[in-house]
Design an enzyme around this catalytic site. Structure first.
Site, mmCIF file in Angstrom:
data_model
loop_
_atom_site.group_PDB
_atom_site.id
_atom_site.type_symbol
_atom_site.label_atom_id
_atom_site.label_comp_id
_atom_site.label_asym_id
_atom_site.label_seq_id
_atom_site.Cartn_x
_atom_site.Cartn_y
_atom_site.Cartn_z
ATOM 1 N N LEU A 1 -64.903 113.787 -22.800
ATOM 2 C CA LEU A 1 -65.385 113.811 -21.414
ATOM 3 C C LEU A 1 -64.603 114.810 -20.568
ATOM 4 O O LEU A 1 -64.900 115.003 -19.395
ATOM 5 C CB LEU A 1 -65.250 112.420 -20.789
ATOM 6 C CG LEU A 1 -66.285 111.382 -21.214
ATOM 7 C CD1 LEU A 1 -66.038 110.070 -20.500
ATOM 8 C CD2 LEU A 1 -67.695 111.884 -20.923
ATOM 9 N N LEU B 1 -58.878 118.162 -18.682
ATOM 10 C CA LEU B 1 -59.207 118.983 -17.517
ATOM 11 C C LEU B 1 -59.144 118.163 -16.237
ATOM 12 O O LEU B 1 -58.686 118.644 -15.200
ATOM 13 C CB LEU B 1 -60.633 119.502 -17.656
ATOM 14 C CG LEU B 1 -60.797 120.910 -18.153
ATOM 15 C CD1 LEU B 1 -62.265 121.267 -18.206
ATOM 16 C CD2 LEU B 1 -60.052 121.871 -17.237
ATOM 17 N N CYS C 1 -51.184 137.627 -34.141
ATOM 18 C CA CYS C 1 -50.507 136.920 -35.226
ATOM 19 C C CYS C 1 -51.128 137.299 -36.578
ATOM 20 O O CYS C 1 -50.907 138.396 -37.072
ATOM 21 C CB CYS C 1 -50.513 135.424 -34.957
ATOM 22 S SG CYS C 1 -49.134 134.588 -35.778
ATOM 23 N N HIS D 1 -48.246 134.918 -29.763
ATOM 24 C CA HIS D 1 -49.516 134.436 -29.187
ATOM 25 C C HIS D 1 -49.520 134.612 -27.671
ATOM 26 O O HIS D 1 -49.193 133.678 -26.936
ATOM 27 C CB HIS D 1 -49.718 132.958 -29.532
ATOM 28 C CG HIS D 1 -50.040 132.733 -30.968
ATOM 29 N ND1 HIS D 1 -51.322 132.817 -31.463
ATOM 30 C CD2 HIS D 1 -49.249 132.458 -32.024
ATOM 31 C CE1 HIS D 1 -51.306 132.591 -32.768
ATOM 32 N NE2 HIS D 1 -50.058 132.366 -33.134
ATOM 33 N N GLU E 1 -51.900 134.661 -25.666
ATOM 34 C CA GLU E 1 -52.904 133.817 -25.001
ATOM 35 C C GLU E 1 -52.302 132.534 -24.454
ATOM 36 O O GLU E 1 -52.827 131.953 -23.501
ATOM 37 C CB GLU E 1 -54.071 133.515 -25.954
ATOM 38 C CG GLU E 1 -53.791 132.532 -27.095
ATOM 39 C CD GLU E 1 -53.171 133.167 -28.342
ATOM 40 O OE1 GLU E 1 -52.610 134.272 -28.237
ATOM 41 O OE2 GLU E 1 -53.242 132.543 -29.426
#
Ligand code: GLN
Length: 552
Positions: free
Chosen positions: A27, A31, A390, A524, A526
């Site tokens: 659900l 967030l 990576c 990484h 990101e």
């Protein structure tokens, strides 16, 4: 032995918000938790987010990302649930090992103590020993936070989740209800034939929580359509929650719209009222700016991600970082998810001739490697902006060694024991001056090069220009490394190592100066990109992809 924290030692000003989920999984509890934290932060409060995962793995590091999404890594090298990524992106606060726990870790701590004799002969039980360890996790490592938000993974009713519900019930009793709040996220299914939203599953879910002794204070109800007031009233009555605290969590246009949408529904106002806190209204201007750019991009750029995990959640942070790079350039990034095995079968041109940029992400194991190498080659030969992350950088190095330097059996010892191991297992390296040692047959869990390591950038390199710095720190999660002894061969084949560990032994960044934009990084990036602080590599990569698309 872990430090023992009690409810008495917790800072008296700190308030605890426990977030549970009901009805169905997925659900968006992570967030929702991150959004509530961001709203409280926007009102000037100091917040901290924590995730408690009831599954039995010690950490998600050994879990297939297809099942549970990507493994997020913090600066201190904790392998954590991807929700920690949402937390960091929405609040900008770096998470630590104190912010993520699983039942596996909790039991491991309990059993270690038992073996050590710390329980003085007691019979070890879920209550009080397991719940005590969960409590210890929730209360430890805090400073002067105004709010600690603890998200409980899974769905109410899961057997593994019971000790967690029992723990938060006890904590509410011990700390007092004036310092604790329960937020429950549920779903109101919409039945199109009846044209109705159904409240029954929410009622059942709350009943189940009440069986555990937990009375939710706020219900966040996910719904496809606006919730009519009479339905809110009904939920309020059945669930014992005030009507204004039955809050609609409608499907949003983008995740960046969620904080302001929740705020408009009164979420942060109700939290402040509950705790009797007078605080200025949330300053949502940074969020509004992002919403505005997301709604009105100047254009759209297609970027291919050539990976192998079918689940988009497996590349969550990459997806987000590309979006951030797009926002910084006022462009919408449309990601074309491409299965490396399809590239293997049909050839790179089939999938990559219409994209502005190509990204090869991290990965493990043999499957799909041929397709990834073919994608790198296509980017190199056709001057398409390329970012290898990576495993993606390792593939880029192997591609150059094979196809430019002519070493046909160049490879990685992860994939082939008999290759010329341009990428090999590093058995030891420096961390903050100390030696970290590994061996080939050791445990797989928690034994990679993990977390933040420094990297020194070569002067006049593209990397130095992009970062605008001489030394950077980035997060790692890998076991294999490009062998520095191939540096001069690589250089002759047009690939420079422009970022290295401070001792010069570990290649961290490669680039091709003759190519418009070709960068591979062993770390990484990101994981450190934020909507309000997009990662420079992603900003530059997306820009290069936009410029390239203009030429298409
Ligand atoms: N499998 C590679 C290694 O362990 C790369 C890992 C990754 O991409 N995160 O080195």
């Amino acid at each position: 032995m872990t430090e023992q924290t009690t409810t008495q030692s917790a800072n008296p000003k700190t308030k605890f918000i426990f977030i549970t989920g009901g009805v169905v999984s997925s659900l968006g509890k992570g967030l929702a938790s991150a959004s509530l934290a961001a709203l409280l932060q926007a009102r000037g409060f100091k917040v901290r987010l924590r995730k408690l995962d009831p599954y039995l793995n010690v950490d998600p590091g050994t879990m297939n990302p297809c099942q549970h999404g990507e493994v997020y890594v913090t600066d201190d090298g904790t392998e954590a649930d991807l929700d920690l990524g949402h937390y960091e992106r929405f609040t900008g606060i770096p998470a630590t090992k104190n912010d993520s726990v699983t039942s596996g870790k909790i039991y491991q701590r309990v059993l270690d103590k038992e073996r050590h004799g710390d329980y003085l002969g007691a019979t070890i039980q879920v209550i009080p020993h397991v719940t005590g360890e969960i409590k210890n996790f929730i209360l430890s490592g805090l400073n002067d936070e105004d709010f600690v938000l603890c998200e409980i993974g899974g769905t109410v009713g899961d057997i593994e989740g019971q000790p967690y519900l029992e723990t938060i019930r006890q904590l509410a009793y011990e700390l007092g209800r004036e310092r604790t709040m329960f937020v429950h996220l549920t779903l109101l299914p919409y039945i199109p034939t009846a044209g109705e939203l159904k409240t029954k599953p929410t009622q059942h879910s709350v009943k189940q929580l009440q069986e555990y002794g937990i009375q939710p204070d706020i219900l966040l109800c996910r719904s496809q359509i606006a919730i009519p007031q009479n339905e809110k009233r009904k939920i309020a009555q059945f669930c014992n929650v005030r009507e204004e605290r039955v809050i609609a969590a409608l499907d949003a246009r983008s995740i960046y719209h969620v904080p302001s949408a929740y705020s408009a529904e009164g979420l942060d106002t109700e939290v402040c009222k509950y705790f009797g806190l007078a605080a200025p209204a949330a300053d949502l201007s940074p969020w509004r700016h992002i919403e505005e750019v997301v709604e009105n991009p100047e254009g759209e750029v297609r970027i291919a991600v050539v990976g192998k995990y079918q689940l988009k959640e497996a590349y969550k942070s990459i997806d987000e970082a590309l979006t951030h790079g797009g926002i910084a350039n006022r462009y919408k990034v449309k990601v074309k998810w491409i299965d490396a095995e399809d590239v293997e079968k049909d050839g790179a041109a089939q999938y990559l001739s219409d994209v502005g940029g190509i990204l090869v992400p991290g990965g493990f194991g043999q499957r799909g490697t041929k397709g990834k190498i073919a994608a790198v080659r296509y980017a190199r030969e056709n001057n398409i902006p390329f970012l290898g992350i990576c495993f993606g950088m390792q593939m880029a190095v192997i591609e150059t060694m094979r196809n430019v330097a002519g070493i046909k059996n160049a490879g990685s010892s992860e994939l082939d024991a008999d290759c010329e191991a341009v990428v090999g297992l590093m058995t030891e390296w420096d961390r903050n001056g100390a030696r970290e040692i590994r061996n080939r047959d050791g445990d797989l869990g928690g034994t990679m090069r993990l977390g933040a390591y420094p990297c020194v950038l070569a002067k006049n390199s593209k990397a130095a220009e992009i970062y605008g710095a001489g030394e950077i720190s980035e997060r790692h999660r890998h076991r294999y490394e490009v062998n520095i002894k191939y540096e001069s061969l690589l250089c002759k084949a047009g690939m420079l190592i422009t970022g290295k560990s401070p001792d010069g032994k570990l290649p961290e960044i490669v680039e091709r100066p003759e190519h418009p934009w070709f960068v591979g990084v062993q770390f990484h990036p990101e994981l450190k990109s934020r909507p309000f602080a997009p990662h420079p590599l992603f900003v530059a990569f997306v820009k290069a992809a936009i410029d390239n698309s203009r030429l298409l």
